[in-house]
Design an enzyme around this catalytic site. Structure first.
Site, PDB file in Angstrom:
ATOM      1  CG  ASP A  15      -2.305   0.540   0.950  1.00 55.10           C
ATOM      2  OD1 ASP A  15      -2.415   1.384   0.057  1.00 55.10           O
ATOM      3  OD2 ASP A  15      -3.253   0.158   1.668  1.00 55.10           O
ATOM      4  CG  ASP A  40      -9.133   1.955  -1.149  1.00 55.53           C
ATOM      5  OD1 ASP A  40      -8.131   1.815  -1.878  1.00 55.53           O
ATOM      6  OD2 ASP A  40      -9.128   1.758   0.082  1.00 55.53           O
TER       7      ASP A  40
END
Ligand SMILES: *[C@@H]1O[C@H](CO)[C@@H](O)[C@H](O)[C@H]1NC(C)=O
Ligand SMILES: *[C@@H]1O[C@H](CO)[C@@H](O)[C@H](O)[C@H]1NC(C)=O
Ligand SMILES: *[C@@H]1O[C@H](CO)[C@@H](O)[C@H](O)[C@H]1NC(C)=O
Ligand SMILES: *[C@@H]1O[C@H](CO)[C@@H](O)[C@H](O)[C@H]1NC(C)=O
Ligand SMILES: *[C@@H]1O[C@H](CO)[C@@H](O)[C@H](O)[C@H]1NC(C)=O
Ligand SMILES: *[C@@H]1O[C@H](CO)[C@@H](O)[C@H](O)[C@H]1NC(C)=O
Ligand SMILES: *[C@@H]1O[C@H](CO)[C@@H](O)[C@H](O)[C@H]1NC(C)=O
Ligand SMILES: *[C@@H]1O[C@H](CO)[C@@H](O)[C@H](O)[C@H]1NC(C)=O
Ligand SMILES: *[C@@H]1O[C@H](CO)[C@@H](O)[C@H](O)[C@H]1NC(C)=O
Ligand SMILES: *[C@@H]1O[C@H](CO)[C@@H](O)[C@H](O)[C@H]1NC(C)=O
Length: 505
Positions: free
Chosen positions: A151, A211
């Site tokens: 991430d 996202d």
């Protein structure tokens, strides 16, 4: 600027070298699996993973190709200063340690994925790997992971151009490589600094957007940039709808190739806020552009209609097609402004792309995807001229002069009753492998463990080819009545007589 033919050939050759996929031999077709984040966030535990892995096997999902069981954020408890700063596993959540979990997952014939972050902290404020890439890669290899999702939170400002971002991600790629263990490397930097330009030399996939959330087309200011020209988004954000992310991939479809893929983020199928047509469309869209297919629902409470979507082998076969080419958008029309949905949206689009031929040495099969963003069911049309525009503009493609079988890839969708039988047959205990009726689970389903998608396609498996619904004649049009927020998805297969006559065209 006009290229002379020779210049163009040289440019193409250079591009081919520049685009070479990372050399770890993994993800030759897009990765498939499950990740806990969308449904469960930080609520992770050994029991969740082991029970889910068990269900993935016993619902027949493993044998459709969903192999990676991925533990997302929130599993660690600091670093151990007296042990080379090795990450410490949270033993309340994982009482037997992480290696035991990896072993259980491997014993089921599945693969194990974990998560870290190319920053000081993970997004959930746990220890990140920036500056500890070697220590953490060694830790992951010792645990026995097969996949790393990496991430981008708290990156300390090491971003802002392609060199800086790629260097930060390359460090972990090199550290993983140095362990000697094949570990699929999944970049998650939300499309920041154009990862599709550099990701392929480092990793097996890269996220292209912020996202996803469980929504078809609602605008959310936290995920800007959408619509027909939604490219070049400098603020990836989050809370991105399905159609928002799909509009972003339209400009970079050529970046998908065996070994390295555009990642549109995990699936929302079965999460509950979209309807069946929307989930069918979402799954079809992700499949057609060769996104990784990572389930994001809680498998322990899966509903029959969602198991049925996730089990559609004819659609998965498009995703896992051996050519590894993404479909491309051929047109998008913003439509009837009196027919907008509750989010003010009304647009229709047509995508098509090459699939490996299942019939002719001369002509590929083709996938056609009609996406209806109108508020009502819409009769949509795809002309052969538009479908085959890559093989010749304005109807000059030889394929336009051929006849094609039109095979509906959703026609043979598993019934709710069958899906319910699969879900309800077992007595669920944490460890129910033997409680399931393998005959029921396998009945009428494709088994990619015994026959790869590539082999099944070449053998004309009816479970992969869909059902012929019509034939389209030379210069013809495919017409379909498409549900509100739904898709029609077809495989076109050349009709043999037309193939034999190709010299006369
Ligand atoms: C930290 O490492 C030391 C030395 O290997 C070990 O004895 C200790 O148990 C570790 N602590 C934790 C919390 O893992
Ligand atoms: C490491 O990289 C080299 C060179 O690209 C490659 O040949 C090798 O397969 C890689 N090893 C692993 C474990 O990824
Ligand atoms: C536009 O949508 C309205 C409402 O659904 C419908 O009555 C009308 O026929 C549509 N017009 C066209 C040109 O499709
Ligand atoms: C279009 O959809 C809306 C909302 O579902 C509905 O009220 C309307 O009757 C539909 N119009 C047509 C022409 O079907
Ligand atoms: C598709 O073609 C039909 C006629 O075959 C026409 O009525 C319809 O409006 C067309 N739909 C679209 C979306 O162009
Ligand atoms: C399957 O179940 C869902 C949810 O109850 C329902 O919307 C759908 O129409 C059902 N499908 C069929 C073919 O019965
Ligand atoms: C699962 O089965 C294994 C092997 O039979 C056993 O050791 C383990 O305790 C079982 N786990 C659960 C949660 O029942
Ligand atoms: C398993 O299911 C099949 C068909 O679904 C059935 O014929 C068979 O009797 C079942 N076996 C057991 C042990 O329940
Ligand atoms: C798929 O095939 C494997 C190997 O033969 C078998 O073990 C498994 O039970 C099959 N899966 C299903 C869902 O039938
Ligand atoms: C697949 O089907 C096509 C068309 O019917 C046929 O020409 C071909 O021989 C079949 N291939 C195999 C392996 O059966």
């Amino acid at each position: 600027m006009a290229f002379k033919k020779s210049n163009f050939a040289a440019a193409t050759a250079l591009f081919a070298i520049g685009a070479k996929a990372v050399n770890n031999g993994l993800a030759l077709t897009p990765q498939m699996g499950w990740d806990n984040w969308n449904a469960l966030g930080c609520d992770v535990s050994e029991d969740l993973l082991v029970e889910t892995a068990d269900l993935i096997v016993n619902y027949g999902l493993k044998d459709l190709g969903y192999k990676y069981v991925i533990l997302d954020d929130c599993w660690s408890a600091g670093r151990n200063a007296s042990n080379n700063n090795t990450l410490i596993v949270d033993t309340e959540k994982f009482p037997r340690g992480m290696k035991a979990v990896a072993d259980d997952i491997h014993d089921l014939g599945l693969l194990f994925g974990m998560y870290s972050d190319a920053g000081r902290y993970t997004c959930g404020m746990y220890e990140g790997s920036l500056g500890y890439e070697t220590e953490d890669a060694n830790f992951f290899a010792d645990v026995g992971i097969d996949y790393l999702k990496y991430d981008n939170c708290y990156n300390e400002g090491y971003a802002g151009n392609q060199q800086i971002s790629s260097a930060r991600y390359r460090t972990m790629g090199n550290a993983l490589n140095a362990t000697g263990r094949p570990i699929l490397y999944s970049l998650c930097n939300w499309g920041e600094d154009y990862p599709w330009n550099w990701g392929s030399t480092i990793a097996n996939s890269w996220r292209i957007s912020g996202d996803i959330f469980d929504n078809w087309d609602e605008y959310d200011a936290r995920c800007p940039c959408e619509g027909p020209d939604a490219w070049n988004c400098e603020l990836p954000g989050f809370h991105c709808s399905v159609t928002n992310i799909f509009s972003k991939v339209a400009f970079i479809v050529s970046k998908a190739q065996p070994g390295s893929w555009n990642d549109l983020d995990m699936l929302e199928v079965g999460r509950g806020a979209m309807n069946d047509a929307e989930y069918v469309a979402h799954f079809s869209m992700w499949s057609a552009v060769k996104s990784p297919l990572i389930m994001g629902n809680d498998i322990r409470i899966i509903k029959p209609q969602d198991l049925s979507i996730l089990s559609n082998a004819a659609v998965i076969a498009v995703n896992q097609d051996p050519l590894g080419q993404s479909a491309a958008r051929r047109w998008l029309y913003q439509t009837n402004t009196t027919d907008v949905d509750e989010n003010g949206k009304a647009e229709i689009q047509m995508w098509s792309g090459n699939l490996k031929s299942t019939i002719s040495a001369d002509y590929n099969d083709y996938v056609v995807l009609l996406v209806n963003g109108n508020n009502n069911a819409t009769v949509m049309n795809a002309t052969l001229e538009d479908i085959f525009v890559d093989s010749g503009p304005k109807g000059t493609a030889p394929q336009v002069q051929m006849s094609w079988e039109v095979r509906d890839l959703w026609a043979d969708r598993m019934s709710n009753e069958t899906a319910a039988a699969i879900i309800n047959t077992p007595t669920k205990s944490g460890n129910a492998t033997t409680g399931y009726n393998a005959t029921t689970i396998g009945q009428g389903r494709y088994n990619a463990t015994t026959t790869s998608y590539a082999d099944g396609l070449m053998a004309n498996s009816s479970l992969l080819l869909g059902s012929v619904v019509t034939t389209v004649q030379p210069s013809g049009t495919i017409i379909a009545n498409v549900d509100r927020h739904g898709v029609a998805m077809f495989r076109l297969r050349a009709i043999p007589t037309a193939v034999r006559k190709r010299d006369e065209l």
